[in-house]
Design an enzyme around this catalytic site. Structure first.
Site, PDB file in Angstrom:
ATOM      1  N   SER A   1      13.039  43.651   6.824  1.00 35.64           N
ATOM      2  CA  SER A   1      13.367  42.943   5.589  1.00 35.64           C
ATOM      3  C   SER A   1      12.174  43.023   4.623  1.00 35.64           C
ATOM      4  O   SER A   1      11.731  44.118   4.291  1.00 35.64           O
ATOM      5  CB  SER A   1      13.785  41.508   5.929  1.00 35.64           C
ATOM      6  OG  SER A   1      14.376  40.874   4.818  1.00 35.64           O
TER       7      SER A   1
ATOM      8  N   ASP B   1      25.146  44.378   6.857  1.00 33.11           N
ATOM      9  CA  ASP B   1      23.855  43.892   6.365  1.00 33.11           C
ATOM     10  C   ASP B   1      23.968  43.265   4.978  1.00 33.11           C
ATOM     11  O   ASP B   1      24.919  43.538   4.226  1.00 33.11           O
ATOM     12  CB  ASP B   1      22.891  45.094   6.286  1.00 33.11           C
ATOM     13  CG  ASP B   1      21.447  44.744   6.560  1.00 33.11           C
ATOM     14  OD1 ASP B   1      20.978  43.723   6.030  1.00 33.11           O
ATOM     15  OD2 ASP B   1      20.790  45.500   7.287  1.00 33.11           O
TER      16      ASP B   1
ATOM     17  N   HIS C   1      21.986  41.803   8.946  1.00 35.64           N
ATOM     18  CA  HIS C   1      20.573  41.877   8.582  1.00 35.64           C
ATOM     19  C   HIS C   1      19.680  41.680   9.799  1.00 35.64           C
ATOM     20  O   HIS C   1      18.577  42.219   9.861  1.00 35.64           O
ATOM     21  CB  HIS C   1      20.266  40.813   7.519  1.00 35.64           C
ATOM     22  CG  HIS C   1      18.986  41.045   6.784  1.00 35.64           C
ATOM     23  ND1 HIS C   1      18.696  42.230   6.139  1.00 35.64           N
ATOM     24  CD2 HIS C   1      17.899  40.245   6.589  1.00 35.64           C
ATOM     25  CE1 HIS C   1      17.496  42.153   5.575  1.00 35.64           C
ATOM     26  NE2 HIS C   1      16.991  40.951   5.853  1.00 35.64           N
TER      27      HIS C   1
END
Length: 337
Positions: free
Chosen positions: A140, A280, A307
């Site tokens: 991320s 995601d 995610h």
């Protein structure tokens, strides 16, 4: 904890072998402290300390983990302990400045992407990571930081893993607006937009709407969130998060608003693994293209993942990650997963 059967069952990847005895031998002298090393970091505002902890020992494969958020902690990476040791892969937990066990300057001027890049470089030197053994994995926000580090310092890397992150915030915002938002029920989206328009992000109703309608679909698709994940995200440094990402959960604002490195991807010659999830918060096709735009790229799109694919499509994520690291260690630059 109630997890799906697939996540409760953790068979070894097909390529798994028992790590050499040397993997578990302590490299410390004097008093043993479990591989913890607190590293002084020089910054424009003085010297601060960041926390790292090594798991295992392998002179050829060392993975430094960059957490997301921005502002979360290393703790959600604890699932790595069930997978990387089987392949003898050493990995290093690391709380970035302002995160977890590291110092928190409480100064928004410190929340800067270029400064964080220099922090990672100082951590690399302190841990004696080199182009012969240094794999950098960023998830991320950590993927932004890992990529930015590679653009400046790829000569120090053996491999780069960009996990669940697009290389353009404008493209991410467009995906959130045009693809993810319309998947919500119209009345839910309308109420979320109302709260955002008023900048009433502290309103408990905001999370009441997001958690079942957005997070459960695109952040982590398990019926109950894994404990290391809730523990880590529960410690998020909100000052760091809002300064860099912005307060809205639909897209990013803050200092990262205009960040876009897609034109520079061809400059990366180091082996790159781009990981994404079908569900995601990020565009899986964008993350697949990253691998084709760098010189030596491999894509891993987890078909059941969001995610947090490292949890909700764990077998795909971990078997692909470990196979890629072991293959790059053997000299491969592009790996068939």
């Amino acid at each position: 904890m109630l997890l799906t059967a697939a996540c409760n069952t953790q068979p070894k990847p097909e390529t798994a072998t028992a790590p050499a005895a040397s993997y578990f031998q302590s490299q410390e002298t004097g008093v043993q402290d479990g591989g913890v090393q607190v590293i002084p970091i020089s910054t424009p505002k003085g010297t601060f300390k960041v926390w790292t902890k090594r798991f295992g020992n392998n002179p050829k494969m060392k993975v430094l983990l960059l957490n997301g958020g921005p502002g979360a902690t290393h703790e959600y990476f604890e699932c790595m302990e069930n997978f990387l040791p089987q392949e003898g892969i050493e990995f290093i937990y690391y709380d970035q400045l302002g995160c977890g066990n590291s110092d928190n300057p409480k100064d928004t001027a410190m929340w800067s992407l270029p400064r964080y890049v220099e922090e990672v470089e100082q951590v690399r030197k302190a841990l004696n990571l080199t182009k012969d053994n240094f794999y950098l994995l960023g998830h991320s926000w950590g993927g932004i930081l890992a990529a930015e580090y590679a653009f400046k310092y790829q000569q120090n890397l053996k491999g780069l893993v960009i996990s669940n992150m697009m290389m353009s915030i404008p493209a991410y915002n467009k995906y959130a607006d045009e693809v993810l938002a319309p998947q919500l029920k119209p009345e839910v989206l309308a109420e979320i937009r109302q709260i955002e328009a008023k900048k009433d992000f502290a309103n408990p109703r905001y999370m009441q709407l997001l958690e079942p309608n957005f997070y459960a679909e695109h952040l982590c698709r398990l019926p109950e969130l894994p404990e290391p994940m809730t523990r880590s995200l529960g410690k998020t440094n909100q000052s760091l998060y809002v300064t860099m990402q912005g307060p809205s959960e639909f897209g990013a604002s803050g200092k990262l608003l205009h960040w876009d490195r897609t034109p520079d991807l061809p400059k990366l010659s180091v082996p790159v693994l781009s990981i994404g999830g079908k569900y995601d918060t990020m565009d899986p096709e964008h993350m697949r293209r990253i691998a084709s735009q760098v010189q030596n790229g491999t894509a891993l799109i987890c078909p059941n993942g969001s995610h947090m694919s490292l949890y909700d499509d764990q077998q795909t994520y971990m078997s692909g990650l470990t196979k890629w690291i072991v293959s790059v260690n053997k000299g491969e630059k592009k790996v068939a997963l």
